[in-house]
Write a protein that holds these residues in place. Structure first.
Motif, mmCIF file in Angstrom:
data_model
loop_
_atom_site.group_PDB
_atom_site.id
_atom_site.type_symbol
_atom_site.label_atom_id
_atom_site.label_comp_id
_atom_site.label_asym_id
_atom_site.label_seq_id
_atom_site.Cartn_x
_atom_site.Cartn_y
_atom_site.Cartn_z
ATOM 1 N N ALA A 320 33.379 19.681 -5.521
ATOM 2 C CA ALA A 320 33.889 19.840 -4.163
ATOM 3 C C ALA A 320 35.411 19.717 -4.136
ATOM 4 C CB ALA A 320 33.266 18.795 -3.248
ATOM 5 N N ALA A 321 35.971 19.053 -5.139
ATOM 6 C CA ALA A 321 37.431 18.955 -5.257
ATOM 7 C C ALA A 321 37.758 18.956 -6.742
ATOM 8 C CB ALA A 321 37.956 17.684 -4.587
ATOM 9 N N PHE A 322 38.898 19.559 -7.089
ATOM 10 C CA PHE A 322 39.196 19.761 -8.512
ATOM 11 C C PHE A 322 40.708 19.741 -8.690
ATOM 12 C CE2 PHE A 322 37.475 21.345 -12.519
ATOM 13 C CZ PHE A 322 38.599 21.849 -13.150
ATOM 14 N N ILE A 323 41.215 18.711 -9.374
ATOM 15 C CA ILE A 323 42.660 18.658 -9.586
ATOM 16 C C ILE A 323 42.949 18.539 -11.066
ATOM 17 C CG2 ILE A 323 44.803 17.450 -9.093
ATOM 18 C CD1 ILE A 323 43.713 16.451 -6.553
ATOM 19 N N ALA A 324 43.657 19.537 -11.626
ATOM 20 C CA ALA A 324 44.084 19.469 -13.013
ATOM 21 C C ALA A 324 45.596 19.596 -13.020
ATOM 22 C CB ALA A 324 43.435 20.588 -13.819
ATOM 23 N N ASN A 325 46.283 18.525 -13.423
ATOM 24 C CA ASN A 325 47.749 18.547 -13.486
ATOM 25 C C ASN A 325 48.197 17.401 -14.382
ATOM 26 O OD1 ASN A 325 47.554 16.149 -12.018
ATOM 27 N ND2 ASN A 325 48.038 17.116 -10.059
ATOM 28 N N TRP A 326 49.481 17.149 -14.399
ATOM 29 C CA TRP A 326 50.006 16.104 -15.267
ATOM 30 C C TRP A 326 50.435 14.867 -14.478
ATOM 31 C CZ3 TRP A 326 48.638 16.975 -19.987
ATOM 32 C CH2 TRP A 326 48.371 18.315 -20.346
ATOM 33 N N GLU A 327 50.087 14.858 -13.199
ATOM 34 C CA GLU A 327 50.444 13.700 -12.369
ATOM 35 C C GLU A 327 49.531 12.524 -12.684
ATOM 36 O OE1 GLU A 327 53.158 14.149 -10.631
ATOM 37 O OE2 GLU A 327 53.067 16.182 -11.458
ATOM 38 N N PRO A 328 49.965 11.306 -12.332
ATOM 39 C CA PRO A 328 49.091 10.140 -12.545
ATOM 40 C C PRO A 328 47.802 10.293 -11.740
ATOM 41 C CG PRO A 328 51.338 9.440 -12.073
ATOM 42 C CD PRO A 328 51.303 10.923 -11.841
ATOM 43 N N LYS A 329 46.698 9.853 -12.328
ATOM 44 C CA LYS A 329 45.397 10.090 -11.707
ATOM 45 C C LYS A 329 45.201 9.362 -10.383
ATOM 46 C CE LYS A 329 42.835 11.767 -15.630
ATOM 47 N NZ LYS A 329 41.584 11.841 -16.376
ATOM 48 N N HIS A 330 45.856 8.251 -10.180
ATOM 49 C CA HIS A 330 45.624 7.558 -8.911
ATOM 50 C C HIS A 330 46.131 8.396 -7.742
ATOM 51 C CE1 HIS A 330 49.825 6.376 -9.550
ATOM 52 N NE2 HIS A 330 49.877 5.930 -8.314
ATOM 53 N N GLU A 331 47.196 9.155 -7.965
ATOM 54 C CA GLU A 331 47.691 10.047 -6.910
ATOM 55 C C GLU A 331 46.669 11.148 -6.641
ATOM 56 O OE1 GLU A 331 52.302 9.544 -8.413
ATOM 57 O OE2 GLU A 331 51.538 11.538 -7.929
ATOM 58 N N ASN A 332 46.075 11.675 -7.713
ATOM 59 C CA ASN A 332 45.089 12.737 -7.543
ATOM 60 C C ASN A 332 43.865 12.246 -6.783
ATOM 61 O OD1 ASN A 332 46.716 14.524 -8.898
ATOM 62 N ND2 ASN A 332 45.722 14.199 -10.884
ATOM 63 N N ILE A 333 43.447 11.024 -7.075
ATOM 64 C CA ILE A 333 42.255 10.505 -6.398
ATOM 65 C C ILE A 333 42.528 10.319 -4.906
ATOM 66 C CG2 ILE A 333 40.700 8.512 -6.218
ATOM 67 C CD1 ILE A 333 40.701 8.319 -9.217
ATOM 68 N N ILE A 336 42.211 13.661 -3.439
ATOM 69 C CA ILE A 336 40.802 14.050 -3.349
ATOM 70 C C ILE A 336 40.159 13.402 -2.124
ATOM 71 C CG2 ILE A 336 38.528 13.717 -4.433
ATOM 72 C CD1 ILE A 336 39.937 14.155 -7.151
ATOM 73 N N ALA A 337 40.442 12.122 -1.919
ATOM 74 C CA ALA A 337 39.873 11.413 -0.763
ATOM 75 C C ALA A 337 40.322 12.084 0.536
ATOM 76 C CB ALA A 337 40.287 9.951 -0.790
ATOM 77 N N GLU A 338 41.601 12.463 0.579
ATOM 78 C CA GLU A 338 42.117 13.129 1.773
ATOM 79 C C GLU A 338 41.458 14.490 1.979
ATOM 80 O OE1 GLU A 338 46.596 11.171 1.638
ATOM 81 O OE2 GLU A 338 46.322 13.281 1.110
ATOM 82 N N THR A 339 41.346 15.250 0.904
ATOM 83 C CA THR A 339 40.750 16.587 0.994
ATOM 84 C C THR A 339 39.313 16.529 1.486
ATOM 85 O OG1 THR A 339 42.058 17.243 -0.908
ATOM 86 C CG2 THR A 339 40.239 18.688 -0.308
ATOM 87 N N ARG A 400 24.630 19.100 1.283
ATOM 88 C CA ARG A 400 26.001 18.641 1.541
ATOM 89 C C ARG A 400 27.036 19.294 0.651
ATOM 90 N NH1 ARG A 400 25.552 13.328 1.729
ATOM 91 N NH2 ARG A 400 25.085 13.657 3.918
ATOM 92 N N ALA A 401 26.739 19.449 -0.625
ATOM 93 C CA ALA A 401 27.751 19.956 -1.561
ATOM 94 C C ALA A 401 28.278 21.308 -1.115
ATOM 95 C CB ALA A 401 27.178 20.037 -2.961
ATOM 96 N N GLU A 402 27.382 22.147 -0.557
ATOM 97 C CA GLU A 402 27.822 23.474 -0.128
ATOM 98 C C GLU A 402 28.812 23.356 1.014
ATOM 99 O OE1 GLU A 402 25.816 24.271 -3.075
ATOM 100 O OE2 GLU A 402 26.937 25.859 -2.089
ATOM 101 N N THR A 403 28.541 22.469 1.952
ATOM 102 C CA THR A 403 29.446 22.298 3.090
ATOM 103 C C THR A 403 30.836 21.883 2.637
ATOM 104 O OG1 THR A 403 27.490 21.256 4.038
ATOM 105 C CG2 THR A 403 29.453 21.372 5.429
ATOM 106 N N TYR A 404 30.886 21.188 1.535
ATOM 107 C CA TYR A 404 32.160 20.648 1.092
ATOM 108 C C TYR A 404 32.883 21.500 0.078
ATOM 109 C CZ TYR A 404 32.427 16.102 3.302
ATOM 110 O OH TYR A 404 32.580 15.094 4.192
ATOM 111 N N ARG A 405 32.433 22.739 -0.114
ATOM 112 C CA ARG A 405 33.137 23.543 -1.117
ATOM 113 C C ARG A 405 34.530 23.829 -0.574
ATOM 114 N NH1 ARG A 405 30.659 28.452 -4.203
ATOM 115 N NH2 ARG A 405 28.761 27.645 -3.290
ATOM 116 N N ALA A 406 35.401 22.818 -0.650
ATOM 117 C CA ALA A 406 36.724 22.916 -0.023
ATOM 118 C C ALA A 406 37.745 23.496 -0.981
ATOM 119 C CB ALA A 406 37.180 21.530 0.407
ATOM 120 N N ASN A 407 38.784 24.070 -0.426
ATOM 121 C CA ASN A 407 39.929 24.422 -1.287
ATOM 122 C C ASN A 407 40.664 23.142 -1.564
ATOM 123 O OD1 ASN A 407 39.306 27.045 -0.346
ATOM 124 N ND2 ASN A 407 40.512 26.579 1.470
ATOM 125 N N THR A 408 41.208 23.025 -2.729
ATOM 126 C CA THR A 408 42.048 21.857 -2.946
ATOM 127 C C THR A 408 43.427 22.179 -2.414
ATOM 128 O OG1 THR A 408 42.183 22.730 -5.181
ATOM 129 C CG2 THR A 408 40.939 20.722 -4.887
#
Lengths: 594, 76
Positions: A320-333, A336-339, A400-408
């Motif tokens: 439902a959310a997918f972040i691949a980058n070089w930033e620290p993971k706590h920022e990504n999480i 994700i919570a916001e998204t 539920r998973a389908e409803t949440y197929r959100a863009n990141t």
């Protein structure tokens, strides 16, 4: 093993006791904010022992403060039918065992007699539950029956109509059917729990006869913990989202290093099969309404390419959310919570890297972290954490998973450098520098030849060539230790010094230690060596490949000036070492072995 | 041995200042009820890696009797 705090699941087989429960309770009472207050009536056929104490602690960890009424010894039936007032419980927990079953099959019984005994026992239970429900309009949690440890009929005990284990299995089936048909009635599956812990561990004859303990002291935390999971689920505190790392968590291998074909997933490979088993569990979990999300240290396209590997079960679309980058993971999480529009306390995090788990535990304490490093352990620890215990499964849950197929969609988020700095300091990193020599030439060549992402020039070396580098060459090998252990040789720098300038021939770093700011420490060392022999200029070349995009801006970040592009697409850079050079590294303790 | 036993008591009663002596009995400690008693016995078995027989449980009535049993069983 069972979580003792919301964000710290410990590994192990049988849950250990908490030696000082009063202290733990005091700690929790002072830190839990706005707990949900509920009343639980604990009605048992035997002695409750330490179960209520453990239950209180585990519920506080889930943000629930219980007031527990403990029923009279072996008065569970009477209490349910005409006792307990005026307590008015929100939940009644019935804890009974086969000892409480009035009439059990005798060897001399006829089949009709045994069937009669089964029906009679079930009717008795139904009356008890029904009356309690009518009197208190409360939720009922009833355990089903675990097997006794001894069987007079051996294996026939399960198939012969006079067998006790068969009788209990039949009774358990009736209880399950009743649960399916009755809202507000929940089964605690002790037939499963006692099997999981092992009947030999679950039952303790000494404590049974001395104190009427129906469960061994050793297994009381497991029982109480599971009860807390059910209670949390009833009150809607089931966690909502599982955030996963990709490399060596979802699949075997590092996709940025080996490419898709190098990944291990399924295909009859033992490690691959372990990862596949984990994926199967995750897919099923997703189908029950849990959102899957990923955060990975990778280029996004590279991370997504991993899902094309043969044998892969999960797809990018399952997330439902997918972040691949070089930033620290706590920022990504946090992103994700916001998204997904969920609280951080609804998230469970799985990552094979202990440093990443430590980062999240420290900077996002509301996130629950599964502490395990291998897929075989992830599966068991995740399953036994109880974070995803459902009270029921609705049609909404399943879709539920389908409803949440959100863009990141990336909401801009500023890094909390202070917190991250503290985290890096807390790793207690120590870096040992040494030149290339005959002793380490083999490892040096191996690291240079296999590293793809942090690889500045693409230069490859044989062991012999590495060993031959001395004299005019400025070489730095870095070994990194931290609080989790020795990472071994993780970076190699080779420069050739001539005419007052040092030309970088190669610089590689293992992706295992990305995000630690080790490149700053290595660069400081290079500068130190250059100044020692009068070199004032460092010339770097960046040779772009499909895999080394992560270091495209490295020289720029270090303060190099960009020169003209080379003939083969490489970029050329220069760094003039200032008179007053300020060290760039401020989180790693430097040691030399020169 | 008394020190290790004392720490068990301190944990059980959540009181780091609690001190026990060989003369201590349940009457001397507020809260040494049957639940605490069972908890202490279990902790002692864990700490000293011993197992009490059914008959030995009834003998445990004070710190002195506990110490005596621990001595006998760790010597075996």
């Amino acid at each position: 093993m069972r979580p003792f705090s919301n964000n710290n699941v410990l590994g192990g087989e049988v849950m250990a006791a908490i030696p000082n429960k009063k202290k733990r309770k005091r700690e929790l009472l002072s830190t839990v904010k706005n707990p949900l207050k509920i009343k639980i009536a604990f009605l048992t056929g035997g002695s409750p022992g330490e179960i209520p104490e453990y239950l209180e602690i585990f519920l506080l960890e889930r943000g629930i403060m219980p007031e527990i009424y403990i029923g009279g010894y072996n008065r569970y039936y009477e209490d349910a039918v005409y006792g307990i007032n005026p307590f008015a419980p929100d939940i009644i927990y019935f804890h009974t065992t086969y000892h409480d079953i009035k009439s059990q099959p005798e060897i001399t019984d006829s089949p009709e007699t045994v069937t009669g005994k089964l029906d009679e026992e079930f009717e008795r239970l139904k009356t008890m539950w029904g009356t309690a429900r009518a009197r208190f309009s409360c939720a009922i949690v009833q355990n089903n029956f675990g097997y006794p440890p001894e069987r007079t009929l051996g294996n026939l005990d399960c198939s012969d109509y006079r067998g006790i284990t068969g009788f209990l299995s039949a009774l358990n089936l009736k209880i399950s059917k009743y649960a399916r048909e009755t809202p507000g009635f929940y089964v605690q599956d002790i037939a499963y729990l006692s099997a999981r812990e092992g009947l030999n561990e679950w039952n303790n004859a000494v404590y049974m006869h001395m104190y009427k303990y129906t469960v061994s002291l050793k297994c009381m935390p497991a029982l109480a913990g599971n009860l807390a999971d059910i209670t949390a689920a009833i009150y809607g505190r089931r966690k909502k989202c599982l955030v996963l790392d990709l490399d060596n968590t979802l699949w075997g291998g590092i996709v940025g290093e080996t490419g898709v074909s190098g990944l291990k997933i399924g295909q009859g490979d033992p490690e691959g099969e372990a990862f596949l088993a984990f994926q199967k569990y995750l897919l099923r979990l997703k189908q029950t309404g849990i959102l899957l999300a990923a955060t990975s240290k990778n280029e996004e396209s590279v991370a997504i390419s991993g899902f094309d590997a043969d044998g892969m079960l999960l797809k990018r679309d399952d997330f439902a959310a997918f972040i691949a980058n070089w930033e620290p993971k706590h920022e990504n999480i946090v992103k994700i919570a916001e998204t997904l529009n969920i609280g951080l306390d609804s998230i469970v995090f799985v990552d094979d890297n202990p440093a990443e788990r430590e980062l999240i535990k420290k900077l996002l304490p509301e996130v629950a972290v599964i502490d395990a490093s291998e897929p075989i352990r992830f599966l068991r620890e995740l399953d036994q954490s109880g974070f995803f215990e459902p009270a029921s499964l609705s049609k909404d849950d399943v879709s539920r998973a389908e409803t949440y197929r959100a863009n990141t969609s990336r909401t801009a988020y500023k890094a909390e450098f202070d917190d991250y700095y503290e985290y890096l300091k807390s790793l207690s990193m120590e870096c040992f520098f040494m030149p290339i020599d005959e002793g380490n030439a083999a490892r040096v060549a191996s690291l240079i030849n296999k590293t793809n992402q942090f690889n500045m020039t693409g230069l490859k070396l044989t062991e012999a060539e590495a060993a031959a580098m001395s004299g005019d060459y400025i070489t730095v090998c870095a070994r990194l230790e931290d609080k989790f252990g020795d990472n071994g040789l993780v970076s190699v720098f080779i420069g050739k010094a001539e005419n007052g300038a040092c030309s970088v021939l190669q610089w590689v770093m293992s992706c295992r230690v990305f995000g630690r700011k080790l490149e700053y420490a290595v660069f400081d060392e290079v500068v130190r060596l250059c100044r020692a022999n009068g070199t004032k200029l460092i010339k770097g070349v960046y040779m772009p490949t499909r895999k080394n995009t992560p270091v495209a801006s490295l020289y720029e970040i270090l303060g190099f000036r960009r020169g003209s592009a080379g003939e083969n697409g490489e970029s050329v850079w220069e760094y003039e070492i200032p008179e007053e050079y300020e060290s760039k590294n401020d989180v790693i303790d430097i040691k030399h072995q020169y | 041995m008394l020190e290790r036993l004392q720490q068990i008591f301190r944990d059980t009663f959540d009181d780091e200042t609690l001190t026990i002596s060989p003369e201590t009995t349940p009457d001397d400690i507020d809260g040494w009820d049957s639940l605490a008693h069972i908890s202490i016995i279990a902790a002692v078995q864990d700490e000293f890696d011993i197992e009490f027989e059914l008959s030995e449980f009834a003998e445990i009535t004070s710190v002195a009797s506990l110490l005596a049993l621990i001595r006998t069983k760790t010597a075996q």
